[in-house]
Design a protein around this motif. Structure first.
Motif, mmCIF file in Angstrom:
data_model
loop_
_atom_site.group_PDB
_atom_site.id
_atom_site.type_symbol
_atom_site.label_atom_id
_atom_site.label_comp_id
_atom_site.label_asym_id
_atom_site.label_seq_id
_atom_site.Cartn_x
_atom_site.Cartn_y
_atom_site.Cartn_z
ATOM 1 N N VAL A 1 0.760 -1.014 0.441
ATOM 2 C CA VAL A 1 -0.118 -0.008 0.041
ATOM 3 C C VAL A 1 1.110 1.449 0.280
ATOM 4 C CG1 VAL A 1 -2.126 0.952 0.984
ATOM 5 C CG2 VAL A 1 -1.802 -1.256 1.244
ATOM 6 N N VAL A 2 1.833 1.626 0.100
ATOM 7 C CA VAL A 2 2.817 2.111 0.869
ATOM 8 C C VAL A 2 3.504 2.653 -0.807
ATOM 9 C CG1 VAL A 2 4.791 3.100 2.220
ATOM 10 C CG2 VAL A 2 2.924 2.525 3.285
ATOM 11 N N ALA B 1 2.574 1.373 -3.646
ATOM 12 C CA ALA B 1 1.935 1.640 -4.517
ATOM 13 C C ALA B 1 0.884 3.433 -4.311
ATOM 14 C CB ALA B 1 0.510 2.101 -4.215
ATOM 15 N N PHE B 2 1.489 4.402 -3.211
ATOM 16 C CA PHE B 2 0.428 5.448 -3.137
ATOM 17 C C PHE B 2 2.091 6.317 -2.935
ATOM 18 C CE2 PHE B 2 1.265 9.135 0.380
ATOM 19 C CZ PHE B 2 -0.046 9.344 0.150
ATOM 20 N N VAL B 3 3.664 6.210 -2.876
ATOM 21 C CA VAL B 3 4.833 6.593 -2.839
ATOM 22 C C VAL B 3 4.973 6.877 -4.750
ATOM 23 C CG1 VAL B 3 7.721 6.087 -2.684
ATOM 24 C CG2 VAL B 3 5.701 6.328 -0.733
ATOM 25 N N GLN B 4 4.842 5.742 -5.510
ATOM 26 C CA GLN B 4 4.808 5.172 -6.324
ATOM 27 C C GLN B 4 3.909 7.010 -7.086
ATOM 28 O OE1 GLN B 4 7.205 3.886 -8.434
ATOM 29 N NE2 GLN B 4 6.849 4.736 -10.179
ATOM 30 N N GLY B 5 2.398 7.101 -6.981
ATOM 31 C CA GLY B 5 1.386 7.708 -7.599
ATOM 32 C C GLY B 5 2.110 8.984 -7.627
ATOM 33 N N ILE B 6 2.708 9.657 -6.337
ATOM 34 C CA ILE B 6 3.022 10.575 -6.035
ATOM 35 C C ILE B 6 4.289 11.065 -6.856
ATOM 36 C CG2 ILE B 6 4.251 11.926 -4.341
ATOM 37 C CD1 ILE B 6 2.547 10.590 -2.001
ATOM 38 N N THR C 1 4.331 9.570 -10.097
ATOM 39 C CA THR C 1 4.190 9.941 -10.750
ATOM 40 C C THR C 1 3.371 11.112 -11.190
ATOM 41 O OG1 THR C 1 4.280 7.442 -11.168
ATOM 42 C CG2 THR C 1 2.865 8.353 -12.450
#
Length: 74
Positions: free
Chosen positions: A41-42, A44-49, A51
């Protein structure tokens, strides 16, 4: 990550005096699964930021340079 966590909890349980070998069914396994889900989860969240930041940098650079233009003919 899951298998070493499970085996590690079993070994640590035996070192702590778990003579039945049931340490693998206790908190070690649950902690490994929770840690795995938390990291996913973390991550995915960091990768979204990351991106979003990369897209902003690209848009700023494309605004300065002109970007990429594609012309299609029917």
């Amino acid at each position: 990550m899951l298998l070493p966590g499970l085996f590690g909890s079993s070994l640590l349980g035996s070192l702590a005096g778990d003579r039945d070998g049931l340490g693998i069914l206790g908190g070690g396994m649950i902690a490994t699964v929770v840690l795995y889900v938390l990291l996913v989860v973390v991550g995915a969240f960091v990768q979204g930021i990351v991106t979003v930041i990369a897209a902003l940098i690209y848009n700023v650079a494309a605004g300065w340079v002109g970007g990429v233009s594609v012309e299609l003919e029917p």
